[in-house]
Design a protein around this motif. Structure first.
Motif, short mmCIF file in Angstrom:
data_model
loop_
_atom_site.label_atom_id
_atom_site.label_comp_id
_atom_site.label_asym_id
_atom_site.label_seq_id
_atom_site.Cartn_x
_atom_site.Cartn_y
_atom_site.Cartn_z
N UNK A 1 0.83 -1.20 0.00
CA UNK A 1 0.00 0.00 0.00
C UNK A 1 0.87 1.25 0.00
N UNK A 8 2.16 13.82 12.98
CA UNK A 8 1.78 15.21 12.82
C UNK A 8 1.98 15.92 14.13
N UNK B 88 -12.62 12.68 6.06
CA UNK B 88 -12.92 11.48 6.84
C UNK B 88 -13.67 11.66 8.13
N UNK B 121 -8.31 -2.60 2.78
CA UNK B 121 -6.86 -2.72 2.76
C UNK B 121 -6.19 -2.18 4.00
N UNK B 122 -6.88 -2.27 5.14
CA UNK B 122 -6.31 -1.73 6.38
C UNK B 122 -6.28 -2.80 7.47
N UNK B 135 -3.49 10.79 5.48
CA UNK B 135 -4.80 11.20 4.98
C UNK B 135 -5.50 10.09 4.22
N UNK B 137 -5.07 6.84 4.51
CA UNK B 137 -5.50 5.78 5.42
C UNK B 137 -6.74 6.20 6.19
N UNK B 138 -6.80 7.47 6.58
CA UNK B 138 -7.98 7.96 7.29
C UNK B 138 -9.23 7.78 6.42
N UNK B 140 -9.69 5.57 4.05
CA UNK B 140 -10.04 4.15 3.94
C UNK B 140 -10.82 3.73 5.18
N UNK B 145 -15.97 2.40 8.02
CA UNK B 145 -16.95 2.77 9.03
C UNK B 145 -18.32 3.01 8.38
N UNK B 146 -18.32 3.66 7.22
CA UNK B 146 -19.59 3.97 6.55
C UNK B 146 -20.28 2.69 6.07
#
Lengths: 519, 351
Positions: A1, A8, B88, B121-122, B135, B137-138, B140, B145-146
């Motif tokens: 990936x 951050x 996200x 994919x997480x 960003x 990954x957030x 995804x 969640x949705x």
């Protein structure tokens, strides 16, 4: 990936281009060493008494009772501030209560009124008011902004999409707020509550006027009555431990808040919640609360002022005002000299040395005024008799107490000048000193000036340190109010109280305007 | 059956109409992109479908069940929609697994969370905090969640706009594949036409509070129903023209480009009627060959894109044209060339 983990945080934006020790490190270290002199002296002195003596004082039933009373009051106020402050912040920031966000400006006002001035108005109205209950009520009203303001800030900053998502995932409106939003308020509310507790622990004027025996009052009276500095020093040490503990807890609570910030967030105005039938009751509650916190003292002050008109001695008043500005000015000057190297270093470097220096300098924030007063009196008598009861020592006391405010403003001003700007200046042919003069100074000056003004105003209100350190015969606004109230001359004290409130409120108002314009 | 049916939707904010009689049908198991400029009401449409905004009037059906009409208003938690906001909006105080499992309960909560994370994919990231994710990954996780409650439809509000260019394509492809393999329909709101044309099964063009055209990406690009849609979707050159002759499915138009043959967008224009000819850059070529000759031109600007160039040239008549060429053919600025028209441009009669 393809995605990668990224850290951050503000730390990454700071420059790490140079390493090692610089002249700034040396200057800042020296400044922070000066700032911790009072605390160091206090510890050394208590240690010098021998552990037997220290233990004797600590084991006294009176000491234990004192600790329970002080911590109890601090805890009660902190809890009250959280329980009352969070709903107030929510009403002001998120609902359609009449007045809306205007209430946030009102909510900040109690910060401008020293708690001893409020206590004075209460005592003047009903001289028999005293003890735990009034102290609890009064300090809760004074400390409310510490919770309301940060919680309201979080409420306006939270991405409203969080609630939207929670709703689509099966949560009702109340449940969505409870599960998705309220956990984010917790750090701000906890930090605010701890600040309130710290304020109560350090407060001297209000508890003394309300005759509630807390640490600060007992330390002051045992110092005044018998010059019993052994007991005072040991008690002071206990107070320091408590205060530093609260500061550390507060930092931890706030740290969690930072870690929870994700992404830039999309700035959409949060949806306003309609209160429906509860709109007017909510308004009534806010009016009652701030009527009690601000209206009652204001009316009392006006009444007392009218009554004290004839007793007003313009000459004395003018002298006190002059002395106040003079002493606070000296204190602000010393604070700035100490704060500039520390704040500049803190804005630019992230090494461990910098963190230690900065934290050491922040200690003054935890020290109650009584404590700095006690320490510097002893130090003056024992080591530098020439400085005892001098304007310089009083100014130094102010500088130690309010150094953290000064560092904060220098630091945030310096952060506004990213190192890259200075680097650009250098590539355009300006030398180091020229760059500093043409870029750094003009860009930081407004922030530092505003910070200095804030320190000046805060120092003008300081009571216990002034009482203990002032040169003989030198009266300030705060001490005049204190001595007149102590003998029951309430009407005569009124002009000093009014001056103090105005002196604190006007710059605070101007500052708020300034901040509002630049933000 | 359709996953979303919207009829005559009226939404207003503080008295200003945002959606004004909007109709839209989103078929099952497909990705429909709502394409519009920022501020055209895209997000309002999405939030109204989710139940986060109350419409003034109109009807919404989700998976065949009416959730909004004159009498009914079903709150968002009972609608069976999943939403992926911009950036996200993960719950920052919860870890990844708790975010995905927010709306789940019961025994198989944990296994469903694992399944969803694997889908996007997480897998194996359940214990991470949102602040530890990039960003992409957030986004995804937000999609997982949705999808958690098996919604009729997933609503995506410009979810890829904040990602950087290199990441956007991968995340977008993975996320839409995950949604398709889960069998859900998706409504993707975007202002990015490449995104809408490239990844959606159907495209709906939203302008001034209404859907102006809905169809496959090819239909919307090749056969725009009105001039605004033609100019908004894809690059285009618009030149005025007057109809000189009419024929079956074609008209002869005279204008600054000279006489040319165009296809009328609607109805049958009559001779003498004024209108606009829309020419796509790929309908022009710079070499000699078949097609209508537009005459000589001088190249004034060349933008090289690697896979091809966008060439601006000025015709002898003074008209400016934009031509897309393949990268084998890179003219130089100042060069003289011939411009020809390949295929028929579209003609929109003036209203």
């Amino acid at each position: 990936m393809a995605a990668t983990l990224t850290a951050r945080g503000p730390a990454r934006q700071r420059s790490t281009r140079t390493s090692g020790v610089t002249a700034l490190h040396v200057l800042a270290t020296a400044a922070s060493l000066v700032a911790i002199v009072p605390l160091g002296y206090l510890v050394a002195r208590a240690g010098g008494l021998g552990w037997g003596t220290v233990w004797d004082v600590l084991a006294q039933e009176r000491t234990v009772a004192l600790a329970v009373r002080s911590v109890g009051l601090a805890a009660a106020v902190a809890l009250t501030c959280v329980v009352v402050g969070v709903p107030v912040a929510w009403l002001a920031a998120r609902t359609d209560v009449p007045g809306g966000r205007w209430w946030l400006a009102v909510a900040a006002l109690p910060l401008a009124v020293p708690s001893y001035v409020t206590a004075y108005t209460w005592v003047a109205a009903v001289p028999s008011v005293q003890g735990f209950l009034p102290a609890w009520l009064l300090l809760s009203l004074s400390c409310l902004p510490y919770v309301v303001l940060p919680v309201a800030a979080v409420l306006s900053r939270v991405d409203p999409a969080l609630e939207d998502v929670a709703r689509t995932l099966g949560a009702g409106p109340v449940s969505a707020f409870r599960r998705a939003v309220s956990p984010l308020l917790l750090p701000a509310a906890a930090a605010g509550g701890l600040l309130a507790a710290l304020y109560v622990l350090s407060d001297f004027g209000a508890v003394s006027l309300l005759r509630f025996d807390s640490f600060t009052r007992v330390i002051y009276t045992s110092f005044r009555a018998s010059f019993d500095r052994t007991t005072a020093a040991v008690l002071a040490l206990v107070l320091v431990v408590l205060a530093v503990g609260f500061v550390l807890l507060e930092r931890r609570a706030r740290g969690r808040d930072d870690r929870w910030r994700v992404g830039g967030g999309v700035s959409r105005v949060p949806t306003q919640i309609g209160l429906g039938r509860l709109r007017l009751p909510a308004l009534a509650a806010l009016v009652a609360l701030y009527g009690l916190a601000l209206g009652v003292p204001a009316v009392m002050l006006a009444v007392l002022m009218l009554r004290g008109r004839r007793a007003w001695d313009a000459g004395e008043w003018l002298a006190a005002a002059g002395n106040t500005v003079l002493a606070s000015g000296v204190g602000t000057g010393i604070a700035l000299v100490l704060a500039v190297p520390i704040g500049m270093l803190a804005a630019r470097r992230v090494d461990r040395w910098t963190r230690v220096v900065e934290s050491a300098a922040y200690l003054g924030h935890a020290l109650p005024g009584v404590l700095v007063g006690l320490s510097l009196v002893s130090l003056g008598l024992a080591v530098l008799p020439g400085l005892y009861q001098s304007l310089a020592l009083l100014g130094f006391g102010y500088a130690v107490l309010f150094l953290s405010n000064a560092i904060g403003s220098v630091r945030s001003a310096a952060v506004q000048v990213p190192p890259v700007l200075e680097e650009v200046g250098r590539t355009l042919g300006a030398g180091g000193l020229t760059t500093w003069r043409r870029i750094t100074v003009p860009m930081t000056a407004p922030g530092i000036t505003a910070g200095a003004l804030l320190v000046l105003v805060t120092a003008m209100k300081e009571l216990p340190a002034t009482l203990m350190l002032r040169p003989t015969g030198m009266d300030t606004l705060a001490t005049e109010l204190w001595t007149r109230t102590a003998v029951g001359a309430y009407a005569e004290a009124a002009p000093y109280a009014v001056t103090l409130v105005l002196a604190a409120a006007v710059p605070a108002f101007l500052l708020a305007q300034l901040v509002g314009r630049t933000a | 059956m359709s996953s979303i049916e919207v009829r005559d939707l009226q939404v207003a904010f503080r008295g200003t109409p945002v959606l004004d009689g909007l109709d839209l049908t989103v078929p099952d198991g497909a990705v429909t992109a709502v394409l519009g400029r920022s501020g055209c009401g895209k997000t309002s449409l999405l939030r109204t479908v989710a139940g986060l905004v109350r419409p003034r009037s109109g009807e919404i059906r989700l998976g065949g069940t009416t959730v909004v009409d004159g009498r009914r208003w079903v709150p968002p938690e009972q609608r069976g929609v999943g939403i992926v906001p911009q950036e996200g909006a993960l719950f920052p105080h919860l870890d990844v697994a708790a975010n995905v499992g927010f709306g789940l309960r019961g025994r198989d909560r944990r296994s469903r969370v694992e399944e969803l994370l694997a889908l996007v994919g997480m897998a194996g990231t359940g214990s991470l905090r949102p602040s530890e994710l990039s960003g992409g990954m957030q986004q995804r996780v937000a999609v997982a969640r949705a999808l958690s409650r098996r919604p009729h439809v997933v609503l995506l509000d410009e979810p890829f706009a904040a990602l950087d260019q290199t990441l956007r394509g991968t995340v977008r492809a993975d996320v839409l594949a995950a949604i398709r393999s889960d069998g859900a329909a998706a409504l993707l709101v975007t202002h990015d036409q490449d995104e809408a044309l490239g990844v959606a099964d159907r495209v709906a063009v939203l302008r001034a509070g209404r859907i102006r055209q809905e169809g496959t990406p090819e239909e919307v690009y090749l056969e725009p129903k009105d001039l605004e849609t033609a100019l908004f979707v894809g690059e285009a050159l618009a030149v005025p023209g007057t109809v000189t002759r009419t024929g079956a499915g074609a008209v002869a138009v005279d204008g600054p480009l000279g006489p040319l043959v165009a296809r009328p967008a609607t109805g049958a224009p009559t001779a003498g009627q004024h209108g606009t000819v829309v020419v796509r850059p790929e309908q022009l070529a710079l070499d000699a060959g078949a097609g209508q000759d537009l005459g000589r031109a001088r190249v004034v600007d060349v933008r090289f894109h690697g896979h091809g160039c966008l060439v601006t040239a000025v015709l002898a008549t003074g008209s400016r044209v934009t031509v897309r060429t393949l990268s084998g053919q890179v003219p130089r600025t100042g060069e003289e060339c011939r411009v020809r028209l390949v295929g028929a441009p579209r003609f929109f009669a003036a209203r």
